[in-house]
Scaffold this motif. Sequence first.
Motif, mmCIF file in Angstrom:
data_model
loop_
_atom_site.group_PDB
_atom_site.id
_atom_site.type_symbol
_atom_site.label_atom_id
_atom_site.label_comp_id
_atom_site.label_asym_id
_atom_site.label_seq_id
_atom_site.Cartn_x
_atom_site.Cartn_y
_atom_site.Cartn_z
ATOM 1 N N GLY A 220 -32.204 19.159 -24.123
ATOM 2 C CA GLY A 220 -32.537 19.223 -25.532
ATOM 3 C C GLY A 220 -31.309 19.408 -26.403
ATOM 4 O O GLY A 220 -30.166 19.494 -25.924
ATOM 5 N N PRO A 221 -31.522 19.487 -27.726
ATOM 6 C CA PRO A 221 -30.378 19.625 -28.636
ATOM 7 C C PRO A 221 -29.805 21.040 -28.597
ATOM 8 O O PRO A 221 -30.391 21.961 -28.040
ATOM 9 C CB PRO A 221 -30.998 19.310 -30.003
ATOM 10 C CG PRO A 221 -32.429 19.719 -29.851
ATOM 11 C CD PRO A 221 -32.812 19.418 -28.431
ATOM 12 N N GLY A 222 -28.654 21.177 -29.222
ATOM 13 C CA GLY A 222 -28.019 22.486 -29.323
ATOM 14 C C GLY A 222 -26.664 22.566 -28.667
ATOM 15 O O GLY A 222 -25.836 23.398 -29.030
ATOM 16 N N ILE A 223 -26.393 21.701 -27.669
ATOM 17 C CA ILE A 223 -25.114 21.717 -26.963
ATOM 18 C C ILE A 223 -24.322 20.485 -27.371
ATOM 19 O O ILE A 223 -24.804 19.350 -27.248
ATOM 20 C CB ILE A 223 -25.321 21.744 -25.434
ATOM 21 C CG1 ILE A 223 -26.064 23.024 -25.030
ATOM 22 C CG2 ILE A 223 -23.989 21.649 -24.706
ATOM 23 C CD1 ILE A 223 -26.317 23.125 -23.547
ATOM 24 N N ARG A 224 -23.115 20.711 -27.876
ATOM 25 C CA ARG A 224 -22.238 19.628 -28.318
ATOM 26 C C ARG A 224 -21.187 19.335 -27.254
ATOM 27 O O ARG A 224 -20.750 20.240 -26.529
ATOM 28 C CB ARG A 224 -21.567 19.995 -29.644
ATOM 29 C CG ARG A 224 -22.552 20.202 -30.788
ATOM 30 C CD ARG A 224 -21.820 20.426 -32.096
ATOM 31 N NE ARG A 224 -21.003 21.636 -32.058
ATOM 32 C CZ ARG A 224 -21.451 22.842 -32.384
ATOM 33 N NH1 ARG A 224 -22.705 23.001 -32.750
ATOM 34 N NH2 ARG A 224 -20.650 23.887 -32.344
ATOM 35 N N VAL A 225 -20.766 18.072 -27.202
ATOM 36 C CA VAL A 225 -19.781 17.615 -26.224
ATOM 37 C C VAL A 225 -18.608 17.017 -26.968
ATOM 38 O O VAL A 225 -18.789 16.210 -27.888
ATOM 39 C CB VAL A 225 -20.386 16.586 -25.253
ATOM 40 C CG1 VAL A 225 -19.361 16.183 -24.199
ATOM 41 C CG2 VAL A 225 -21.638 17.130 -24.591
ATOM 42 N N SER A 226 -17.399 17.424 -26.576
ATOM 43 C CA SER A 226 -16.185 16.874 -27.179
ATOM 44 C C SER A 226 -15.109 16.802 -26.106
ATOM 45 O O SER A 226 -15.294 17.264 -24.977
ATOM 46 C CB SER A 226 -15.714 17.734 -28.362
ATOM 47 O OG SER A 226 -15.463 19.062 -27.946
ATOM 48 N N SER A 227 -13.990 16.197 -26.475
ATOM 49 C CA SER A 227 -12.867 16.037 -25.559
ATOM 50 C C SER A 227 -11.656 16.770 -26.110
ATOM 51 O O SER A 227 -11.317 16.638 -27.293
ATOM 52 C CB SER A 227 -12.547 14.554 -25.354
ATOM 53 O OG SER A 227 -11.402 14.392 -24.543
ATOM 54 N N VAL A 228 -10.997 17.547 -25.248
ATOM 55 C CA VAL A 228 -9.809 18.310 -25.628
ATOM 56 C C VAL A 228 -8.733 18.060 -24.582
ATOM 57 O O VAL A 228 -8.878 18.495 -23.419
ATOM 58 C CB VAL A 228 -10.122 19.819 -25.743
ATOM 59 C CG1 VAL A 228 -8.848 20.596 -26.055
ATOM 60 C CG2 VAL A 228 -11.169 20.064 -26.807
ATOM 61 N N ASN A 229 -7.713 17.327 -24.977
ATOM 62 C CA ASN A 229 -6.562 17.076 -24.108
ATOM 63 C C ASN A 229 -7.007 16.496 -22.760
ATOM 64 O O ASN A 229 -6.561 16.900 -21.695
ATOM 65 C CB ASN A 229 -5.756 18.356 -23.888
ATOM 66 C CG ASN A 229 -4.386 18.069 -23.316
ATOM 67 O OD1 ASN A 229 -3.865 16.965 -23.446
ATOM 68 N ND2 ASN A 229 -3.791 19.061 -22.663
#
Length: 503
Positions: free
Chosen positions: A151-160
Amino acid sequence: MGGENKVTEQIGRGALAIWQGSLRVTPRGLLATLAASVVAVTAISAVPATDAQAERLIQISGAKRTVSVTIAVGKTEDVHVDAPFSDITVGDPEVADVAPLTDQTLSILGKKIGTTRVTIYAEGKRQLGIFDIEVSYDVSRLAGEIRAAVGPGIRVSSVNGRIMLSGTAPDAATLDKAVIIARQFAPDVINTVRVSQPQQVMLEVRFVEATRQAGRELGVQWNVRNSKMTANIGDRTDVLPTAANVTAGVLSGASPFGFLLGNIVAGARNIDVMINALEQRGLARSLAEPNLTALSGDTASFLAGGEYPFTVPAGNGTVTIDYKRYGVGLAFTPTVLRDGVINLKIEPEVSELDLNNKVTIQGTSVPALIVRRASTTIELRDGQSFAIGGLLQNVNKANQEQLPWLGDVPVLGALFASRSFQKNETDLAIIVTPRLVRPARPGDAIKTPLDNAVPGNDADFFLAGKAELPRGDLRTETGAERPYSGHVLDLPKGDNNVVASKN
């Protein structure tokens, strides 16, 4: 282009039809119709331009000469710059491959996780701009997989070049599921997700053990003696009527509760018969109530007992000392789920030394252990309890010593034998209650079991026999609290006030 020509022909035929039927249309209506046809043609001719808009447009001719570009590994992206270039250099070709398509368009392929720099030049090796390219995992696809699973609530991103999870999860189980999915894309995941549920669990445990013992013993001993012979049938105690004869015939070696001594004199012979009878019953109860607190997902343990040393051969004739734990032990691992549900893995254990089954290692006796152990996983809500029962141990022992042949004679054989029967029964029950822990607010007073009692003064202790008093008993009839408690330290001269130690 063929499709565009067909569409143009159709629009042209429609315009011609309108022109042919213009005798029945006013000039203003004809102009409106032609304008609509021109708009339609313009819209259709702009359709291929939408594909060109998929290219990333980057401005490098202005003040901003350095641009960051993020590309998923194994995928390509076209970059359109606002100025023509003639040459390209790539810092690390193993990270990204850059190929020119036109004098203003680049195609970038992400080959390996990492970062590199691309520099583009104009005529005469004049530097136009710099691209800082980061090749990372496909976070858009990962975000979709996590959203579909938890479900929603968790964000995904890229760091280095690493995947980072952020946002809020309703419970630890949801977060664990998201982390497991993220590790299918990348082995090293940065987890910064905050869990909204309380993550500390206190476990209230009660160990209740009841031990029941029962035993019966009956022993007979014959002592015959005269001036030429001494004979004994029994447990070989002294034939003289001493205190040692009291335990004659009792197999356990305990003092008998009933003892009968008979003396028969037949001429020069003196015959003693000793009958010992013993019946034992016992009941013992032991109770332990440990309270443990652990974070969700962590393991807490408890032991109320001890450790005994034993030697372990280490080779070359040397030994080392090791220790074995015994007593009442507990280990539990809580996991907080949605709506206050607690997943609980609990492993209680009760062990005691068994001195009857010792093992000798290089001259050192090591006792064995009697162990009762359980392991279970359950789900409870805050404050609910469950019990583990059925850990029952029943041991029956029957021993008999007799004179050969004579002891097998019915009825009369009991006069030439000693028999004992022992029964040991131990029952263990474990009651467990998990509770969600919410810490006290800063500045809140924490009470202890001693806060409601104060030590009594000399008058309370010596006259009333009270070593301590409830705090409420210190108040007088007017409601004021008595000014002193504890034992008197000094009696000042000329002053009736008593100086006492304050609690």
